[in-house]
Scaffold this motif. Sequence first.
Motif, PDB file in Angstrom:
ATOM      1  N   UNK A  12       0.812  -0.997  -0.040  1.00 32.15           N
ATOM      2  CA  UNK A  12      -0.097  -0.036  -0.040  1.00 32.15           C
ATOM      3  C   UNK A  12       0.674   1.298  -0.143  1.00 32.15           C
ATOM      4  N   UNK A  13       2.128   1.238   0.824  1.00 29.85           N
ATOM      5  CA  UNK A  13       2.602   2.388   0.726  1.00 29.85           C
ATOM      6  C   UNK A  13       3.522   2.767  -0.410  1.00 29.85           C
ATOM      7  N   UNK A  14       3.896   1.625  -1.221  1.00 28.83           N
ATOM      8  CA  UNK A  14       4.341   1.673  -2.725  1.00 28.83           C
ATOM      9  C   UNK A  14       3.511   2.241  -3.450  1.00 28.83           C
ATOM     10  N   UNK A  19       0.892   4.293  -2.677  1.00 33.38           N
ATOM     11  CA  UNK A  19       1.193   5.699  -2.382  1.00 33.38           C
ATOM     12  C   UNK A  19       2.430   6.505  -2.982  1.00 33.38           C
ATOM     13  N   UNK A  20       3.418   5.736  -2.907  1.00 27.71           N
ATOM     14  CA  UNK A  20       4.686   6.462  -3.400  1.00 27.71           C
ATOM     15  C   UNK A  20       4.933   6.025  -4.756  1.00 27.71           C
ATOM     16  N   UNK A  21       3.936   5.621  -5.510  1.00 30.45           N
ATOM     17  CA  UNK A  21       4.125   4.995  -6.943  1.00 30.45           C
ATOM     18  C   UNK A  21       5.300   4.504  -7.254  1.00 30.45           C
ATOM     19  N   UNK A  22       5.649   3.444  -6.490  1.00 28.33           N
ATOM     20  CA  UNK A  22       6.664   2.636  -6.614  1.00 28.33           C
ATOM     21  C   UNK A  22       6.364   1.014  -6.644  1.00 28.33           C
ATOM     22  N   UNK A  23       5.144   1.014  -6.961  1.00 22.48           N
ATOM     23  CA  UNK A  23       4.539  -0.365  -6.939  1.00 22.48           C
ATOM     24  C   UNK A  23       4.708  -1.115  -8.522  1.00 22.48           C
ATOM     25  N   UNK A  24       5.021  -2.320  -8.351  1.00 22.34           N
ATOM     26  CA  UNK A  24       5.118  -3.252  -9.660  1.00 22.34           C
ATOM     27  C   UNK A  24       3.751  -3.970  -9.985  1.00 22.34           C
ATOM     28  N   UNK A  25       3.553  -4.160 -11.133  1.00 22.83           N
ATOM     29  CA  UNK A  25       2.199  -5.006 -11.484  1.00 22.83           C
ATOM     30  C   UNK A  25       2.044  -6.024 -10.428  1.00 22.83           C
ATOM     31  N   UNK A  26       2.763  -6.852 -10.474  1.00 21.54           N
ATOM     32  CA  UNK A  26       2.594  -8.107  -9.821  1.00 21.54           C
ATOM     33  C   UNK A  26       2.019  -8.056  -8.393  1.00 21.54           C
ATOM     34  N   UNK A  64       0.253  -5.557  -7.036  1.00 22.41           N
ATOM     35  CA  UNK A  64      -1.218  -5.283  -7.066  1.00 22.41           C
ATOM     36  C   UNK A  64      -1.873  -6.649  -7.099  1.00 22.41           C
ATOM     37  N   UNK A  65      -1.340  -7.521  -7.940  1.00 17.12           N
ATOM     38  CA  UNK A  65      -2.201  -8.869  -7.980  1.00 17.12           C
ATOM     39  C   UNK A  65      -2.023  -9.507  -6.559  1.00 17.12           C
ATOM     40  N   UNK A  66      -0.944  -9.220  -5.937  1.00 20.63           N
ATOM     41  CA  UNK A  66      -0.743  -9.963  -4.443  1.00 20.63           C
ATOM     42  C   UNK A  66      -1.535  -9.215  -3.421  1.00 20.63           C
ATOM     43  N   UNK A  67      -1.402  -7.895  -3.564  1.00 18.91           N
ATOM     44  CA  UNK A  67      -2.548  -7.332  -2.815  1.00 18.91           C
ATOM     45  C   UNK A  67      -3.806  -7.610  -3.018  1.00 18.91           C
ATOM     46  N   UNK A  68      -4.332  -7.849  -4.081  1.00 17.12           N
ATOM     47  CA  UNK A  68      -5.613  -8.172  -4.265  1.00 17.12           C
ATOM     48  C   UNK A  68      -5.880  -9.734  -3.694  1.00 17.12           C
ATOM     49  N   UNK A  69      -5.040 -10.549  -3.851  1.00 20.38           N
ATOM     50  CA  UNK A  69      -5.141 -11.845  -3.125  1.00 20.38           C
ATOM     51  C   UNK A  69      -5.105 -11.615  -1.630  1.00 20.38           C
ATOM     52  N   UNK A  85      -6.741   6.039  -2.204  1.00 15.61           N
ATOM     53  CA  UNK A  85      -7.654   6.485  -1.343  1.00 15.61           C
ATOM     54  C   UNK A  85      -8.095   5.530  -0.261  1.00 15.61           C
ATOM     55  N   UNK A  86      -7.481   4.168  -0.537  1.00 21.03           N
ATOM     56  CA  UNK A  86      -7.708   3.374   0.435  1.00 21.03           C
ATOM     57  C   UNK A  86      -6.467   2.690   1.002  1.00 21.03           C
ATOM     58  N   UNK A  87      -5.400   3.343   0.902  1.00 29.28           N
ATOM     59  CA  UNK A  87      -4.366   3.080   1.734  1.00 29.28           C
ATOM     60  C   UNK A  87      -4.545   3.177   3.011  1.00 29.28           C
ATOM     61  N   UNK A  88      -4.761   4.129   3.800  1.00 31.84           N
ATOM     62  CA  UNK A  88      -5.108   4.156   5.125  1.00 31.84           C
ATOM     63  C   UNK A  88      -5.527   2.713   5.667  1.00 31.84           C
TER      64      UNK A  88
END
Length: 895
Positions: free
Chosen positions: A373-375, A377-384, A386-391, A559-562
């Motif tokens: 989530x912090x990545x 917010x910092x726009x340092x996240x990689x596509x995979x 976000x898939x891990x976040x969803x799971x 918007x859902x990071x917190x």
Amino acid sequence: MFQRPPVPIISAVPLADRAMPDASVSTPLLEQYEGVKARYPGHLILFRVGDFYETFGDDARLLSRELDVVLTARSADAKGVRTPMAGVPHHAVDTYLGRLVQKGFKVALCDQVEDARFAKGLVRREVTRVVTPGTVVEDRILGGPDHSFLAVAGEIESGAGEYAAVDITTGEWYHGTADGPGTEALASALAPFQPREILWSVPADRPSTLSRTLGREYPGARLEAAPSPLTLAELPERFRRGFAGPDAATKVDLQLAAYLRATQPRLLPHLEVVPHGTESRRLALDAKTLRHLEIRRPMNPDDPSGPTLLETWDATVTSPGRRTLSFWLANPLADVGAIQERQDAVAALLARGAFLDELRTRLHTIADLARIASRVAGRRVRPPELGVLRQGLLATEHLGPWLAETPMGVRLDRLRETLLPPPELLELLGSALPDSLPLRDDDGGRFRAGHAPEVDRWRTLEQTALTELATLERAEQQATGIKTLRISYNQVFGYYIEVTRPHLARVPSHFRRRQTVAQAERFTSDQLEEIEHRILDARRHASEAEELEWERLLAAVDTHVPAIHRVARAVGELDVLATFAHLAQTRGYVRPVVDDSSVLLIREGRHPVLERADAPPFVPNDTELDAEHGRLVVLTGPNMSGKSTYMRQVGLLVVLAQAGSFVPARFARIGLVNRLFTRMGFTDEIGRGKSSFMVEMSEVAEILHAADAKSLVLLDEVGRGTSTFDGLALAWATVRHLHERTGARCLLATHYHQLTELVGSLPQARNAHLAVREGPDGIVFLHRLVPGSTDRSYGIHVARLAGVPEDVLVEAERLLRQLEEEGIVTAAPSRRSGRPTPRYTQAVLLAETDRPRDPVLQALEDVDPDSLTAEEAQRRLRELRELARRSSFSLRGDP
């Protein structure tokens, strides 16, 4: 069918190996670099030039030295000056960033912010990222799941200290005040956070030793003066709401916010102030106590892999769980209600064995949601990711209802509710993301078909053109009769037709030669170029459309990071409670009684770490520190008998009990401890001009000033670093002060056996010792605590075990027997009188009334001078002189 060509991989080679024979850099480029350097003083500037991040001048020398990158130089300018330069490949920059951050550097990345193909003149560049040890969010740089705190420590006009600490990777913001005045107290307040980066703040009108103190206590942290504070109104609204009531913002809070606005502005709105509730009342553990008890790091810096309480207790199954466990062990609670609430949750889980195992299995599938989530917010996240976040969020969504099937008390019910993620976030991620995500942003395929119509349109056009390309290849094979004809792609020439040398005679006239290789020729044609133009145009538009849609998706998730942070904290807490239950179940630990009394009663307690080591079975011992049995115990016993181990055992059991864990004992009752002090080991601080004894006395002074009736004090051999009489006197006075002034519960180990005599005059003190058994082959350490004192230290036996030469041991045993008989040993003659100077031993210091009478003095007392004649007086004087000479030889041990 043709596929999109892969993105080329650029090897991580040193700059000298690149195709830059003259390493030529234009003067305007250097001027642009120097302009960035001027705006970011104190930063190492990584300047994007093509496929590399370059450094110039002093930065290049530094980069070459710290990262072992080859140093080269650009061509000489008009004055003949060659500018040093060094660089790293852009695709591997995070690896190099990690190494720089670990060394404490502050790095600014300056990227190209316009396409070089469309730039008029010099490509525009801007600093897009500032990286410091406390503002990193990437896992591959952080190096592990533990907290990564950035802190500000500040002195205010009264001399008191205040601090603020934030972990931007989890969104947690803590603040508070030091327990006393002075820089040492302020440095100790930061100890449980172990910050990676510290900003210091002092009033401008007076000098301070704060920066030096912080540098000494946290040698691995990066230090810098704090910036000017923001105003409260400048804080993002949601974040500002956290500073209310007892959590009102202080100067250090606003200074920390100012630093984050300059380095990680996107993350500032998502930080959350941890409120001052019951769990904010904590057992104070300063840096020395954390080190002496080896809670998170071994005391011996030469053995970083040594056993610690954290490693022994870490049976967590998630990264948030490991992080939470580490924080709880370094920040035990000091509120009975909050402790009992944790214990109730552990007991509820422990009572459901199969349920507990299933819970840990389910938790194991959940990734580190907070850091993802912090990545985002910092726009340092990689596509995979976000898939891990969803799971992970889907797992927590299913976990909540499953937990609801078995009600287990207030705390677990509260955690169950917090585990539920926002439904709209799950819906967004489910509809937007495909089942399989690409590794990199520029690989395409980041969205499920139908989610982004504009992306789908351009991808369809691209695929249509690729299909035409395959059709063209088959058509040319049939037309030329060359079955091996192939249409391929590379980054330099784009699409081309390749014909091997045996078939060159069949090449039609509409093929135009583009390249010659070892075994073939490469061609193009009008039709191929037209299809290629449509492929590349569609691909470029699709990439631009996908990038815009990706930013929209990240903004929506942002918007859902917190909320994600809160879910992750609930996962971590649930994991730790389940771990405590699992350890109690598998290791036979018991629930300690924690109350507001002054009792510290442990039956058959065991050392939490050492009992897990591959060693002989650990010997359990009792502990009784209360008004009935005595609040203060003086421990004696041989070297290696286990005095220090026993004291550490008591301290660790208190830490575990107040962290909410069950403990290794048959029974334990812990009257709440507010501060735990230790004085162990023997170190000096030569750099500060402090001897080992001075360090020891400084630590004792801190304890005597700060301890109170709710404290637990563990002292190991106070006064051993000076002369015998001085050390004994200081130890004696220290015991009396702790007994009569502070009323603290205390264990004090000593080899000053005379100290045990003091106990009889102190109603709340008693003696105890670690027993040994003597036999024909030496002594056996029983490691059993028994009442009463002992007057033997068995130092020579330990020296024999250590391998001291036998002749030295024999001489030591002879001298020991002599000392035990006579109590003194004569040193070299005094320069002033020429007579031997008596010195008293430390191990056996005889009481004044027990010393043997000096025979010369006894003879003098027997002389009656008034009854002697002149001749008798002369004879008597000669006898006394001879007696004095014999006594002197005897005391020296001469034959």
